[in-house]
Design a protein around this motif. Structure first.
Motif, PDB file in Angstrom:
ATOM      1  N   VAL A  59       0.856  -1.181   0.000  1.00 22.83           N
ATOM      2  CA  VAL A  59       0.000   0.000   0.000  1.00 22.83           C
ATOM      3  C   VAL A  59       0.894   1.233   0.000  1.00 22.83           C
ATOM      4  O   VAL A  59       1.710   1.415   0.899  1.00 22.83           O
ATOM      5  CB  VAL A  59      -0.927   0.006   1.233  1.00 22.83           C
ATOM      6  N   GLY A  60       0.734   2.077  -1.018  1.00 20.88           N
ATOM      7  CA  GLY A  60       1.606   3.242  -1.162  1.00 20.88           C
ATOM      8  C   GLY A  60       2.946   2.852  -1.755  1.00 20.88           C
ATOM      9  O   GLY A  60       3.997   3.169  -1.199  1.00 20.88           O
ATOM     10  N   CYS A  61       2.917   2.172  -2.898  1.00 18.85           N
ATOM     11  CA  CYS A  61       4.146   1.571  -3.450  1.00 18.85           C
ATOM     12  C   CYS A  61       5.009   2.547  -4.229  1.00 18.85           C
ATOM     13  O   CYS A  61       6.113   2.196  -4.646  1.00 18.85           O
ATOM     14  CB  CYS A  61       3.788   0.383  -4.335  1.00 18.85           C
ATOM     15  N   ASP A 116      -1.969 -12.811   1.040  1.00 22.33           N
ATOM     16  CA  ASP A 116      -1.293 -13.486   2.147  1.00 22.33           C
ATOM     17  C   ASP A 116      -0.608 -12.479   3.053  1.00 22.33           C
ATOM     18  O   ASP A 116      -0.480 -12.698   4.265  1.00 22.33           O
ATOM     19  CB  ASP A 116      -0.261 -14.480   1.605  1.00 22.33           C
ATOM     20  N   LEU A 117      -0.159 -11.369   2.464  1.00 22.69           N
ATOM     21  CA  LEU A 117       0.576 -10.357   3.212  1.00 22.69           C
ATOM     22  C   LEU A 117       0.267  -8.985   2.621  1.00 22.69           C
ATOM     23  O   LEU A 117       0.268  -8.814   1.401  1.00 22.69           O
ATOM     24  CB  LEU A 117       2.076 -10.646   3.149  1.00 22.69           C
ATOM     25  N   VAL A 118       0.008  -8.014   3.500  1.00 28.18           N
ATOM     26  CA  VAL A 118      -0.192  -6.621   3.090  1.00 28.18           C
ATOM     27  C   VAL A 118       0.834  -5.780   3.837  1.00 28.18           C
ATOM     28  O   VAL A 118       1.035  -5.959   5.044  1.00 28.18           O
ATOM     29  CB  VAL A 118      -1.621  -6.142   3.407  1.00 28.18           C
ATOM     30  N   CYS A 119       1.494  -4.852   3.134  1.00 25.72           N
ATOM     31  CA  CYS A 119       2.608  -4.127   3.759  1.00 25.72           C
ATOM     32  C   CYS A 119       2.610  -2.647   3.392  1.00 25.72           C
ATOM     33  O   CYS A 119       1.964  -2.216   2.425  1.00 25.72           O
ATOM     34  CB  CYS A 119       3.941  -4.755   3.355  1.00 25.72           C
ATOM     35  N   THR A 120       3.366  -1.877   4.174  1.00 28.60           N
ATOM     36  CA  THR A 120       3.694  -0.485   3.865  1.00 28.60           C
ATOM     37  C   THR A 120       5.178  -0.278   4.117  1.00 28.60           C
ATOM     38  O   THR A 120       5.798  -0.965   4.934  1.00 28.60           O
ATOM     39  CB  THR A 120       2.916   0.525   4.731  1.00 28.60           C
ATOM     40  N   ASN A 121       5.727   0.725   3.426  1.00 23.68           N
ATOM     41  CA  ASN A 121       7.113   1.125   3.616  1.00 23.68           C
ATOM     42  C   ASN A 121       7.170   2.652   3.623  1.00 23.68           C
ATOM     43  O   ASN A 121       7.087   3.286   2.569  1.00 23.68           O
ATOM     44  CB  ASN A 121       7.992   0.573   2.491  1.00 23.68           C
ATOM     45  N   GLY A 122       7.268   3.225   4.813  1.00 28.24           N
ATOM     46  CA  GLY A 122       7.311   4.670   4.922  1.00 28.24           C
ATOM     47  C   GLY A 122       6.044   5.350   4.442  1.00 28.24           C
ATOM     48  O   GLY A 122       6.103   6.415   3.821  1.00 28.24           O
ATOM     49  N   TYR A 146      -0.725 -11.997   7.071  1.00 30.05           N
ATOM     50  CA  TYR A 146       0.331 -11.145   7.619  1.00 30.05           C
ATOM     51  C   TYR A 146       0.121  -9.660   7.312  1.00 30.05           C
ATOM     52  O   TYR A 146      -0.370  -9.291   6.244  1.00 30.05           O
ATOM     53  CB  TYR A 146       1.695 -11.535   7.043  1.00 30.05           C
ATOM     54  N   ILE A 147       0.576  -8.831   8.263  1.00 24.68           N
ATOM     55  CA  ILE A 147       0.777  -7.393   8.075  1.00 24.68           C
ATOM     56  C   ILE A 147       2.266  -7.138   8.307  1.00 24.68           C
ATOM     57  O   ILE A 147       2.827  -7.563   9.335  1.00 24.68           O
ATOM     58  CB  ILE A 147      -0.049  -6.554   9.074  1.00 24.68           C
ATOM     59  N   TRP A 148       2.887  -6.439   7.370  1.00 20.42           N
ATOM     60  CA  TRP A 148       4.341  -6.212   7.435  1.00 20.42           C
ATOM     61  C   TRP A 148       4.599  -4.735   7.209  1.00 20.42           C
ATOM     62  O   TRP A 148       3.915  -4.105   6.386  1.00 20.42           O
ATOM     63  CB  TRP A 148       5.007  -7.056   6.357  1.00 20.42           C
ATOM     64  N   GLY A 149       5.535  -4.144   7.943  1.00 16.33           N
ATOM     65  CA  GLY A 149       5.780  -2.728   7.768  1.00 16.33           C
ATOM     66  C   GLY A 149       7.199  -2.311   8.070  1.00 16.33           C
ATOM     67  O   GLY A 149       7.931  -2.978   8.815  1.00 16.33           O
ATOM     68  N   PHE A 150       7.573  -1.186   7.478  1.00 11.94           N
ATOM     69  CA  PHE A 150       8.851  -0.521   7.756  1.00 11.94           C
ATOM     70  C   PHE A 150       8.543   0.969   7.853  1.00 11.94           C
ATOM     71  O   PHE A 150       8.168   1.610   6.870  1.00 11.94           O
ATOM     72  CB  PHE A 150       9.859  -0.791   6.633  1.00 11.94           C
ATOM     73  N   GLU A 151       8.655   1.532   9.080  1.00 10.73           N
ATOM     74  CA  GLU A 151       8.214   2.898   9.335  1.00 10.73           C
ATOM     75  C   GLU A 151       9.143   3.571  10.348  1.00 10.73           C
ATOM     76  O   GLU A 151       9.921   2.902  11.034  1.00 10.73           O
ATOM     77  CB  GLU A 151       6.779   2.898   9.886  1.00 10.73           C
ATOM     78  N   TYR A 152       9.059   4.898  10.448  1.00 12.57           N
ATOM     79  CA  TYR A 152       9.768   5.612  11.499  1.00 12.57           C
ATOM     80  C   TYR A 152       9.234   5.145  12.852  1.00 12.57           C
ATOM     81  O   TYR A 152       8.032   4.950  13.023  1.00 12.57           O
ATOM     82  CB  TYR A 152       9.550   7.129  11.395  1.00 12.57           C
ATOM     83  N   TYR A 153      10.137   5.043  13.824  1.00 10.68           N
ATOM     84  CA  TYR A 153       9.741   4.496  15.127  1.00 10.68           C
ATOM     85  C   TYR A 153       9.880   5.522  16.241  1.00 10.68           C
ATOM     86  O   TYR A 153      10.871   6.260  16.339  1.00 10.68           O
ATOM     87  CB  TYR A 153      10.590   3.282  15.489  1.00 10.68           C
ATOM     88  N   SER A 154       8.881   5.528  17.119  1.00  3.10           N
ATOM     89  CA  SER A 154       8.939   6.214  18.407  1.00  3.10           C
ATOM     90  C   SER A 154       8.011   5.460  19.351  1.00  3.10           C
ATOM     91  O   SER A 154       6.968   4.968  18.922  1.00  3.10           O
ATOM     92  CB  SER A 154       8.476   7.667  18.266  1.00  3.10           C
ATOM     93  N   PRO A 155       8.360   5.331  20.634  1.00  2.00           N
ATOM     94  CA  PRO A 155       7.466   4.643  21.575  1.00  2.00           C
ATOM     95  C   PRO A 155       6.095   5.306  21.682  1.00  2.00           C
ATOM     96  O   PRO A 155       5.109   4.646  21.994  1.00  2.00           O
ATOM     97  CB  PRO A 155       8.223   4.718  22.905  1.00  2.00           C
ATOM     98  N   SER A 156       6.035   6.616  21.433  1.00  2.00           N
ATOM     99  CA  SER A 156       4.759   7.334  21.472  1.00  2.00           C
ATOM    100  C   SER A 156       4.585   8.113  20.173  1.00  2.00           C
ATOM    101  O   SER A 156       5.566   8.475  19.512  1.00  2.00           O
ATOM    102  CB  SER A 156       4.714   8.291  22.671  1.00  2.00           C
TER     103      SER A 156
END
Length: 213
Positions: A59-61, A116-122, A146-156
């Motif tokens: 999503v958002g390729c 089978d898998l839906v993902c986002t990257n940024g 599956y849901i798979w992602g690669f995103e900016y991380y922060s605990p909040s």
């Protein structure tokens, strides 16, 4: 369209696409310089055991760089949805045997459990917090497993200024937000990837893999 969709569908989004269009070698070099690993190496650490005929949707390729990387890993059943028509046209010029269509992550044109898998990257990082449940719900609806992602991380959840604009970039614990909304998801794997210059920037990204019970 949301304010963010209008922002990305216009000239700003086109400029982003032009800035970030790379060939495969440049794509891996970009990740190596920023995180010390190629995106191919990151992906392999999460998808090594996934059957190569698994049906995958990004999503958002944008121009399809991530999908091309997955194709080089041997995945054969790849789909992408991209909001920006300009990026879709560039993606079609640069990919073969990948199904890329113009559309919104808020209304994915696929039946329940089609992938089978839906993902986002940024991508989730550019979705306003109030709109996250909509896009996350659509991703979970369309995924069988599956849901798979690669995103900016922060605990909040934290707003981040973006090229002089406010209200267009956030960082958060997106895996946890998915689980809060969809308790049927379990966290299979999560890895934090600090930037090479993390001591200077303090930033890190996260890759996560969630599985439907």
């Amino acid at each position: 369209m949301t304010q963010q969709e209008q922002f990305w569908a216009g000239d700003f989004g086109q400029s982003y696409t032009d800035r970030n269009t790379r060939d495969r070698a440049e794509w891996d070099d970009f990740y190596r310089q920023n995180w010390g690993l190629t995106k191919t190496e990151m992906n392999a650490a999460f998808l090594a055991d996934l059957p190569r005929d698994a049906r995958i949707l990004e999503v958002g390729c944008n121009t399809g760089m991530q999908l091309r990387g997955l194709q080089d890993m041997g995945f054969t059943n790849l789909y992408g949805v991209e909001l920006q028509p300009y990026a879709v046209e560039k993606a079609k010029q640069q990919t073969q045997y990948i199904n890329i269509i113009q559309g919104s992550g808020f209304e994915l044109p696929f039946r329940d459990g089609f992938f089978d898998l839906v993902c986002t990257n940024g991508v989730l990082i550019h979705i306003a917090p109030d709109d996250l449940p909509r896009i996350m719900g659509e991703m979970v609806r369309c995924s069988r497993q599956y849901i798979w992602g690669f995103e900016y991380y922060s605990p909040s959840l934290t707003s981040v200024p973006y090229r002089g604009n406010e209200g267009f970039l956030w960082k958060a614990d997106y895996a946890a937000l998915f689980q809060q909304q969809s308790p049927e998801l379990t966290l299979e794997k999560q890895t934090l990837y600090p930037y090479v210059n993390q001591a200077e920037s303090g930033n890190q990204d996260v890759m996560y893999l969630l599985r439907k019970k």
